[in-house]
Design a protein around this motif. Structure first.
Motif, PDB file in Angstrom:
ATOM      1  N   LYS A   1       0.993  -1.762  -0.522  1.00 45.84           N
ATOM      2  CA  LYS A   1       0.332   0.378  -0.573  1.00 45.84           C
ATOM      3  C   LYS A   1       1.033   0.743  -0.206  1.00 45.84           C
ATOM      4  O   LYS A   1       0.575   2.269  -0.332  1.00 45.84           O
ATOM      5  N   ALA A   2       1.998   1.141   1.166  1.00 38.94           N
ATOM      6  CA  ALA A   2       2.665   2.670   0.608  1.00 38.94           C
ATOM      7  C   ALA A   2       3.713   2.975  -0.546  1.00 38.94           C
ATOM      8  O   ALA A   2       4.028   3.934  -0.531  1.00 38.94           O
TER       9      ALA A   2
ATOM     10  N   ASP B   1       1.652  17.570   4.286  1.00 38.29           N
ATOM     11  CA  ASP B   1      -0.072  17.822   3.674  1.00 38.29           C
ATOM     12  C   ASP B   1       0.087  18.552   2.362  1.00 38.29           C
ATOM     13  O   ASP B   1       1.443  18.543   2.221  1.00 38.29           O
TER      14      ASP B   1
ATOM     15  N   HIS C   1       2.396   2.727  -3.401  1.00 34.54           N
ATOM     16  CA  HIS C   1       1.642   4.055  -4.562  1.00 34.54           C
ATOM     17  C   HIS C   1       1.554   5.519  -4.130  1.00 34.54           C
ATOM     18  O   HIS C   1       1.594   6.038  -4.916  1.00 34.54           O
ATOM     19  N   SER C   2       2.065   5.420  -2.695  1.00 43.12           N
ATOM     20  CA  SER C   2       1.910   7.335  -2.126  1.00 43.12           C
ATOM     21  C   SER C   2       3.429   7.672  -2.614  1.00 43.12           C
ATOM     22  O   SER C   2       4.673   6.693  -2.336  1.00 43.12           O
TER      23      SER C   2
ATOM     24  N   TRP D   1       6.046  13.565   7.750  1.00 39.33           N
ATOM     25  CA  TRP D   1       4.750  13.108   6.453  1.00 39.33           C
ATOM     26  C   TRP D   1       4.040  14.876   6.972  1.00 39.33           C
ATOM     27  O   TRP D   1       4.132  15.307   7.637  1.00 39.33           O
TER      28      TRP D   1
ATOM     29  N   TYR E   1       4.528  11.653   2.200  1.00 38.31           N
ATOM     30  CA  TYR E   1       3.053  12.536   1.878  1.00 38.31           C
ATOM     31  C   TYR E   1       1.820  11.553   2.996  1.00 38.31           C
ATOM     32  O   TYR E   1       1.942  10.938   2.608  1.00 38.31           O
ATOM     33  N   VAL E   2       1.369  12.744   3.053  1.00 42.51           N
ATOM     34  CA  VAL E   2       0.405  12.067   4.019  1.00 42.51           C
ATOM     35  C   VAL E   2      -1.501  12.768   3.554  1.00 42.51           C
ATOM     36  O   VAL E   2      -0.889  14.538   3.660  1.00 42.51           O
ATOM     37  N   GLY E   3      -2.072  11.960   3.809  1.00 44.23           N
ATOM     38  CA  GLY E   3      -3.497  12.993   2.958  1.00 44.23           C
ATOM     39  C   GLY E   3      -3.390  14.307   4.421  1.00 44.23           C
ATOM     40  O   GLY E   3      -4.127  15.673   3.661  1.00 44.23           O
TER      41      GLY E   3
ATOM     42  N   THR F   1      -0.358   6.069   7.746  1.00 45.22           N
ATOM     43  CA  THR F   1      -0.083   6.620   6.010  1.00 45.22           C
ATOM     44  C   THR F   1       0.089   6.863   5.611  1.00 45.22           C
ATOM     45  O   THR F   1      -0.479   7.532   3.846  1.00 45.22           O
ATOM     46  N   ARG F   2      -0.041   5.406   5.038  1.00 43.52           N
ATOM     47  CA  ARG F   2       0.202   5.102   3.598  1.00 43.52           C
ATOM     48  C   ARG F   2       1.133   5.180   2.422  1.00 43.52           C
ATOM     49  O   ARG F   2       1.270   5.307   1.925  1.00 43.52           O
ATOM     50  N   ALA F   3       2.068   5.459   3.820  1.00 41.36           N
ATOM     51  CA  ALA F   3       3.316   5.695   2.778  1.00 41.36           C
ATOM     52  C   ALA F   3       4.630   5.872   3.454  1.00 41.36           C
ATOM     53  O   ALA F   3       4.306   5.988   5.382  1.00 41.36           O
TER      54      ALA F   3
END
Length: 140
Positions: A52-53, A105, A55-56, A103, A60-62, A84-86
């Motif tokens: 999952k990480a 945004d 792809h980011s 991280w 970076y975090v949303g 965070t998926r990153a």
């Protein structure tokens, strides 16, 4: 001192000995199967988090504000990466304690996390000051 490095192997040895005393060789096979399953579950979770990480973008975090609200002291780095998926942007030198990651945004707010012994010790949210150059709309 990290007591987990002592107690987990000691607990495994005690479990194997207890299984042998109770069920003989069949007990050792059962405990070994359980330990292999436990290791495979952790490996699978690690691989899912890393997939999952990938792809980011790194660091970076949303929403840095939401990340700040979700963080708790004592969680490990993999848990934060899963949230965070990153992967975090590493600010400290590699292999140096404490490990510091950041991280950021889209609004340039960022959370800087400090990990001591692989566990989250402290973190800080930094939000940029609002810009003053925007003129308010006048009602006519």
């Amino acid at each position: 001192m990290n007591w987990r490095k002592i107690f987990i192997p000691l607990g495994i040895v005690v479990l194997v000995i207890a299984a042998y005393r109770a069920y003989g060789p069949q007990g050792i096979l059962t405990v070994s199967g359980g330990l292999v399953m436990w290791g495979l579950l952790h490996y699978t979770r690690l691989m899912n988090v890393m997939q999952k990480a990938r792809h980011s973008p790194v660091g970076y975090v949303g929403s840095a504000v939401m990340l700040n609200a979700k963080l708790k002291p004592g969680v490990n780095l993999m848990h934060v990466v899963a949230m965070t998926r990153a992967l975090g942007e590493q600010l400290s030198a590699e292999g140096q304690e404490p490990e510091v990651y950041r991280w950021t945004d889209g609004t340039q707010s960022h959370v800087t996390c400090e990990f001591v012994g692989g566990r989250l010790a402290r973190w800080e949210l930094v939000r940029p000051a609002p810009r003053q150059d925007a003129t308010p709309a006048s009602g006519s």
